[in-house]
Design a protein around this motif. Structure first.
Motif, mmCIF file in Angstrom:
data_model
loop_
_atom_site.group_PDB
_atom_site.id
_atom_site.type_symbol
_atom_site.label_atom_id
_atom_site.label_comp_id
_atom_site.label_asym_id
_atom_site.label_seq_id
_atom_site.Cartn_x
_atom_site.Cartn_y
_atom_site.Cartn_z
ATOM 1 N N ILE A 175 1.608 2.909 0.632
ATOM 2 C CA ILE A 175 1.627 2.831 -0.842
ATOM 3 C C ILE A 175 0.252 2.433 -1.372
ATOM 4 C CG2 ILE A 175 2.410 0.408 -0.922
ATOM 5 C CD1 ILE A 175 4.226 1.288 -3.318
ATOM 6 N N ASP A 190 10.776 -2.972 3.256
ATOM 7 C CA ASP A 190 11.286 -1.698 2.711
ATOM 8 C C ASP A 190 10.197 -0.922 1.961
ATOM 9 O OD1 ASP A 190 10.929 -3.072 0.345
ATOM 10 O OD2 ASP A 190 13.036 -2.986 -0.294
ATOM 11 N N HIS A 191 8.950 -1.390 2.060
ATOM 12 C CA HIS A 191 7.773 -0.764 1.438
ATOM 13 C C HIS A 191 7.688 -0.966 -0.076
ATOM 14 C CE1 HIS A 191 7.112 2.144 5.106
ATOM 15 N NE2 HIS A 191 7.061 0.864 5.420
ATOM 16 N N SER A 192 8.547 -1.827 -0.626
ATOM 17 C CA SER A 192 8.360 -2.195 -2.032
ATOM 18 C C SER A 192 7.246 -3.233 -2.115
ATOM 19 C CB SER A 192 9.662 -2.755 -2.627
ATOM 20 O OG SER A 192 10.025 -3.947 -1.939
ATOM 21 N N VAL A 193 6.608 -3.322 -3.280
ATOM 22 C CA VAL A 193 5.480 -4.229 -3.460
ATOM 23 C C VAL A 193 5.730 -5.159 -4.635
ATOM 24 C CG1 VAL A 193 3.019 -4.370 -4.075
ATOM 25 C CG2 VAL A 193 3.806 -2.613 -2.494
ATOM 26 N N VAL A 194 5.405 -6.428 -4.449
ATOM 27 C CA VAL A 194 5.467 -7.408 -5.538
ATOM 28 C C VAL A 194 4.062 -7.933 -5.786
ATOM 29 C CG1 VAL A 194 6.220 -9.777 -6.095
ATOM 30 C CG2 VAL A 194 7.860 -8.117 -5.197
ATOM 31 N N ARG A 223 6.948 -10.011 6.113
ATOM 32 C CA ARG A 223 6.349 -9.360 4.937
ATOM 33 C C ARG A 223 4.831 -9.489 5.048
ATOM 34 N NH1 ARG A 223 9.519 -13.762 2.955
ATOM 35 N NH2 ARG A 223 11.627 -13.109 2.409
ATOM 36 N N TYR A 237 -0.660 -9.585 -3.573
ATOM 37 C CA TYR A 237 0.529 -8.747 -3.424
ATOM 38 C C TYR A 237 1.307 -9.104 -2.156
ATOM 39 C CZ TYR A 237 -1.737 -5.560 -6.749
ATOM 40 O OH TYR A 237 -2.332 -5.018 -7.861
ATOM 41 N N LEU A 277 3.751 -6.749 0.482
ATOM 42 C CA LEU A 277 4.425 -5.513 0.889
ATOM 43 C C LEU A 277 5.650 -5.924 1.697
ATOM 44 C CD1 LEU A 277 4.376 -2.352 1.211
ATOM 45 C CD2 LEU A 277 3.211 -2.774 3.398
#
Length: 299
Positions: A91, A140-144, A112, A135, A137
């Motif tokens: 991503i 599940d490959h979502s990013v915050v 993570r 950040y 990662l």
């Protein structure tokens, strides 16, 4: 303390060596050359260095539970297949900031990957300020995104009980702590735990030992320092033969060896002739403490 020994184990000439990570199953130290655009693996038994070249500044390498590695490349999280020497984008972040790149990153105890960004440097430690963010990662490959307005996102690690996250934004000249929620990966309640001494110069990469003390590589300080985050005191200094010490991590059979990366970027010929080992990898032994094995990304 006189038994502490510093040796140059790899004369690698990294422009900007960073992100040392011990890989137990390979008896190897991974590290990157950010501006040299290379991921390297040094085998401690054969003393051989293997490299994979990439097409953008690569600022960190981390282990993956599935095998192989995850890297931060330019402004993307990417998977690195070592055998095929291939890179696959996971991503992209900071896409509104074309001048940004990732910097330091580390996997948390839940698998993570935490990683921060910064503006590209005009010259070492000179850059447009407040352009970076921190950040995570997730597997599940979502990013915050945790927060922005970071100058140079740098060293990071977790306390032994996993309830505190330690973090360095280099130009704040401080090591900070956050409350850490292992279940969610959330961080809160930021506070300073150590203010750099003038002669330490700029705080860079960081790792924790099994006594809960932090080791910080001091860029332009030519040293790593050991600090007690409980008292905010510096308790040990180990000097190196190069000024631009960038990061540190424990490795070796029992994690009793502290590996330190360095850089030569921004040094003129006179400076380099005084410090011919600039950009090399160093091993510090005899510290009498051990480190914590690195975590692996769960995605």
């Amino acid at each position: 303390m006189s038994s502490v020994k510093v040796e140059c184990v790899m004369k690698e000439n990294c422009k900007l060596g960073e992100s040392p990570v011990w890989e137990e199953k390979e008896n190897s130290l991974l590290f990157v050359d950010i501006t040299g655009k290379k991921v390297n693996r040094w085998n401690s038994l054969t003393k051989e260095v293997q490299s994979v070249s990439v097409d953008a500044p690569v600022s960190s390498v981390s282990l993956r539970k599935s095998g192989d590695y995850i890297i931060t490349l330019g402004t993307q999280f990417a998977a690195l297949n070592w055998k095929k020497k291939s890179v696959t984008t996971i991503i992209h972040i900071d896409q509104d900031k074309s001048n940004n790149r990732f910097n330091d990153a580390k996997v948390d105890p839940a698998g993570r990957l935490f990683a921060g960004t910064m503006a590209e440097e005009i010259r070492p430690a000179v850059l447009e300020r407040h352009q970076g963010s921190l950040y995570t990662l997730f597997p599940d490959h979502s990013v915050v995104k945790h927060f922005d307005k970071v100058d140079i996102s740098n060293g990071l690690d977790w306390s032994l009980d996993h309830r505190t996250f330690f973090y360095i934004d280099s130009l704040s000249y401080s090591v900070d702590a956050f409350d850490y929620d292992l279940q969610t990966g959330k961080i809160s309640n930021r506070r300073g735990v150590y203010k750099m001494e003038k002669e330490d110069s700029i705080p860079d990469g960081m790792c924790i030992d099994t006594e809960g003390k932090l080791w910080v590589a001091c860029y332009d300080g030519g040293r790593v320092i050991r600090i007690d985050p409980e008292t905010g005191k510096r308790i040990q200094i180990v000097k190196l033969p190069v000024d631009k010490t960038t990061s540190c991590s424990f490795g070796g059979n029992d994690y009793s060896e502290l590996y330190v990366t360095s850089a030569y970027l921004g040094m003129d010929e006179a400076w380099l002739s005084r410090q011919p080992q600039a950009g090399s990898i160093f091993k510090i032994t005899g510290l009498g403490v051990k480190g914590v094995p690195p975590n692996s990304y769960a995605g």
